[in-house]
Motif scaffolding. Structure first.
Motif, short mmCIF file in Angstrom:
data_model
loop_
_atom_site.label_atom_id
_atom_site.label_comp_id
_atom_site.label_asym_id
_atom_site.label_seq_id
_atom_site.Cartn_x
_atom_site.Cartn_y
_atom_site.Cartn_z
N UNK A 44 0.83 -1.20 0.00
CA UNK A 44 0.00 0.00 0.00
C UNK A 44 0.87 1.26 0.00
N UNK A 45 1.90 1.27 0.85
CA UNK A 45 2.77 2.44 0.94
C UNK A 45 3.50 2.67 -0.38
N UNK A 46 3.97 1.59 -1.01
CA UNK A 46 4.67 1.74 -2.29
C UNK A 46 3.74 2.34 -3.34
N UNK A 47 2.48 1.89 -3.36
CA UNK A 47 1.52 2.42 -4.34
C UNK A 47 1.22 3.89 -4.09
N UNK A 48 0.95 4.22 -2.84
CA UNK A 48 0.62 5.61 -2.51
C UNK A 48 1.82 6.53 -2.80
N UNK A 49 3.01 6.09 -2.46
CA UNK A 49 4.19 6.92 -2.72
C UNK A 49 4.38 7.16 -4.20
N UNK A 50 4.19 6.12 -5.00
CA UNK A 50 4.37 6.25 -6.44
C UNK A 50 3.32 7.21 -7.01
N UNK A 51 2.08 7.04 -6.57
CA UNK A 51 1.00 7.91 -7.06
C UNK A 51 1.29 9.36 -6.69
N UNK A 52 1.80 9.55 -5.49
CA UNK A 52 2.11 10.87 -4.98
C UNK A 52 3.20 11.55 -5.82
N UNK A 53 4.23 10.78 -6.14
CA UNK A 53 5.34 11.33 -6.91
C UNK A 53 4.91 11.64 -8.35
N UNK A 54 3.98 10.81 -8.87
CA UNK A 54 3.49 11.06 -10.22
C UNK A 54 2.63 12.31 -10.27
N UNK A 55 1.82 12.47 -9.23
CA UNK A 55 0.93 13.62 -9.22
C UNK A 55 1.68 14.92 -8.93
N UNK A 56 2.83 14.81 -8.27
CA UNK A 56 3.54 16.03 -7.88
C UNK A 56 5.00 15.99 -8.32
N UNK A 57 5.24 16.32 -9.61
CA UNK A 57 6.60 16.28 -10.14
C UNK A 57 7.57 17.15 -9.34
N UNK A 58 7.04 18.25 -8.76
CA UNK A 58 7.93 19.14 -8.00
C UNK A 58 8.42 18.46 -6.72
N UNK A 59 7.59 17.57 -6.18
CA UNK A 59 7.99 16.82 -4.99
C UNK A 59 9.09 15.81 -5.37
N UNK A 72 13.91 6.52 0.27
CA UNK A 72 12.50 6.40 0.66
C UNK A 72 12.02 4.96 0.78
N UNK A 73 12.36 4.15 -0.22
CA UNK A 73 11.80 2.80 -0.23
C UNK A 73 12.43 1.83 0.76
N UNK A 74 13.63 2.17 1.23
CA UNK A 74 14.19 1.25 2.23
C UNK A 74 14.10 1.83 3.64
N UNK A 75 13.51 3.02 3.73
CA UNK A 75 13.46 3.69 5.03
C UNK A 75 12.48 3.01 6.00
N UNK A 239 4.52 9.25 1.75
CA UNK A 239 4.46 10.66 1.39
C UNK A 239 3.06 11.22 1.61
N UNK A 240 2.08 10.34 1.89
CA UNK A 240 0.71 10.82 2.12
C UNK A 240 0.00 9.91 3.12
N UNK A 241 0.13 10.26 4.39
CA UNK A 241 -0.39 9.39 5.43
C UNK A 241 -1.92 9.37 5.47
N UNK A 242 -2.56 10.46 5.02
CA UNK A 242 -4.02 10.47 5.04
C UNK A 242 -4.58 9.49 4.02
N UNK A 243 -3.88 9.38 2.88
CA UNK A 243 -4.31 8.41 1.86
C UNK A 243 -4.19 6.99 2.41
N UNK A 244 -3.13 6.73 3.16
CA UNK A 244 -2.93 5.39 3.74
C UNK A 244 -4.00 5.12 4.80
N UNK A 245 -4.22 6.12 5.64
CA UNK A 245 -5.21 5.96 6.72
C UNK A 245 -6.58 5.62 6.13
#
Ligand code: OOG
Ligand code: NI
Length: 484
Positions: A44-59, A72-75, A239-245
């Protein structure tokens, strides 16, 4: 297999960073086997992080620039609880093999949890960049058990156990004597050290002893009745804890009601965490088969580290929300009140910098290099003022320094929601940092000083680069008359 630790000079050492990475991977694999929901959470975290990075190139770009994308992925961070000074001191030596040092002192007795703690983690910029693996490590405060007989019994039980394998102890001593471990020793160390963190379903006591310790405090039973300090959670960074919650229930994960820490913001600060409930696990007592809740899941989102001033404002706002009439973190409108109260905390990096609320790493830009002389002049007076001027003119960038530590109020909330019981304990205790450091056998780093130094190093690096640039310009000027 050799049963001594090979002499140092003959083989090159594996870096402590590399040993830490191997260990955190091995730990993650072990935990995935032991707690299958952890695997679900990682997906779930890997999916949300990837979606987040795709949606926000500046991030993505910012994280690439700060080197955080790679880590990030091994943290991960984990947590363990130990029972004696000797266990704690030996853990300090074990973590040193992986380049992890004790940072910070956390007194959780104020929140009704009879422990105090530190976080073992890497401290240098390079080591954090390579892998920021952290382990929140608590020491039980037996003196807080009111019943003298029970206290003595707990002490006795703890004094009989050895939570380290003989080979792990040998390898730690070898590391200390030689200054490093060889390739083979490093792998062996990872295997042996892992044994300390493994779950054991056989308790070391009978059911009645377990129950009386459990009644004193559920945490006391968890620390005292087992062969070792089983790792009780392993937390990935999102990168988006509310999405995970929001997504956890859909995956059949029973999430805690509220996210601990600051509210959602444009510019994340410190640390936000949520967790899923501990598992009921079968336990074999010496005379009975029962169960125990020890292991749970947790997710976190990290933001910028705050200065003393920023942290004071955070603590003040948080305690204001938590002390509102009926607005403890279990109140239905807690999230709303939290967001509203934190309206007073500036939510732009520019303002946080200007008001000295957070730490940043400064880097020179090409434009800054081109204006080296003026830039140096700007930095000559009030440094804070000079830094703003540089950033405002586009001569330097300010990257938020990530918060690498923990928050005592959040930690207490995590402890409480995972001990299983609803009961609240109150202790008349006070922070006992000196006793803790004596038991640890070392002082703990002051985390604020570490962030301050990281910021300062970046400023010094910038000044040196500017000076070098000015020197080069002067040289070029001197050469001109001769060549033309
Ligand atoms: C440690 C809880 C603290 C965190 O993330 O704040 C912690 C424990 O339950 O042993 O891990
Ligand atoms: Ni945690």
């Amino acid at each position: 297999m050799a049963d001594t630790v090979a002499p140092a000079q003959t083989v090159p050492f594996v870096s402590t960073d590399e040993i830490r990475t191997r260990f955190s991977r091995a730990m993650s694999d072990m935990y995935r086997n032991e707690v299958p929901q952890y695997g679900t959470l990682l997906e779930l975290v890997a999916q949300v992080n990837e979606a987040c990075l795709q949606a926000r190139p500046e991030l993505r770009q910012a994280m690439q620039g700060s080197g955080e994308l790679e880590r990030l992925n091994l943290e991960r961070h984990g947590a363990i609880r130990v029972g004696t000074a000797q266990e704690l001191a030996t853990l300090r030596r074990l973590f040193a093999v992986m380049g992890m040092e004790p940072v910070g002192y956390y007194d959780l007795s104020v929140a009704g949890v009879p422990v105090h703690a530190t976080a073992f983690r890497p401290v240098s910029d390079e080591a954090l960049h390579s892998n920021p693996f952290r382990v929140f490590t608590s020491l039980l405060r037996l003196e807080l058990i009111a019943d003298a007989q029970l206290r003595e019994r707990a002490q006795q039980i703890l004094s009989r156990r050895n939570i380290f394998t003989a080979r792990a102890l040998e390898l730690i001593a070898g590391f200390e004597a030689a200054g490093g471990l060889s390739e083979r020793q490093a792998d062996e160390f990872v295997r042996e050290a892992l044994e300390t963190f493994r779950w054991h379903s056989e308790a070391t006591v009978d059911f009645e002893t377990y129950t009386s310790l459990q009644n004193a405090h559920r945490l006391i039973a968890d620390v005292v009745c087992f062969k070792g300090p089983h790792i009780n959670h392993l937390t990935p960074r999102t990168l988006d804890i509310d999405a995970i919650q929001a997504a956890m229930p859909q995956r059949g994960i029973n999430a805690k009601d509220v996210v601990e820490g600051p509210p959602r913001r444009e510019c994340p600060i410190l640390l936000r965490q949520t967790s899923f409930k501990a598992l009921q696990e079968p336990v074999h007592f010496s005379d009975h088969v029962g169960s125990h809740t020890a292991r749970f899941g947790e997710i976190e989102q990290r933001g910028v580290a705050l200065t003393r001033k920023g942290r004071q404002l955070y603590d003040e706002l948080l305690s204001r929300v938590r002390s509102m009439q009926g607005a403890g973190s279990s109140a239905p409108d807690y999230g709303q009140r939290l967001a509203q109260t934190f309206g007073e905390f500036p939510d732009s990096h520019e303002r946080m910098r200007e008001e000295g609320l957070a730490f940043y790493r400064y880097r020179l830009t090409d434009a800054g290099r081109a204006h080296a002389r003026e830039a140096l002049q700007a930095l000559d007076g009030d440094p804070a003022h000079g830094l703003h001027a540089l950033v405002n003119r586009g001569w330097a960038t300010a990257q938020p320094i990530t918060y690498e530590d923990f928050l005592p109020v959040s930690a207490a909330g995590i402890f409480q929601s995972n001990l299983g019981g609803q009961e609240q304990r109150h202790y008349q205790a006070h922070a006992a940092r000196q006793t803790f450091e004596r038991d640890l056998g070392a002082a703990t780093h002051d985390e604020l000083a570490l962030y301050e130094q990281a910021q300062q190093r970046s400023v010094e690096g910038m000044v040196q680069a500017l000076q070098a640039q000015v020197k080069a310009q002067v040289k070029a000027q001197e050469k001109k008359p001769q060549t033309t």
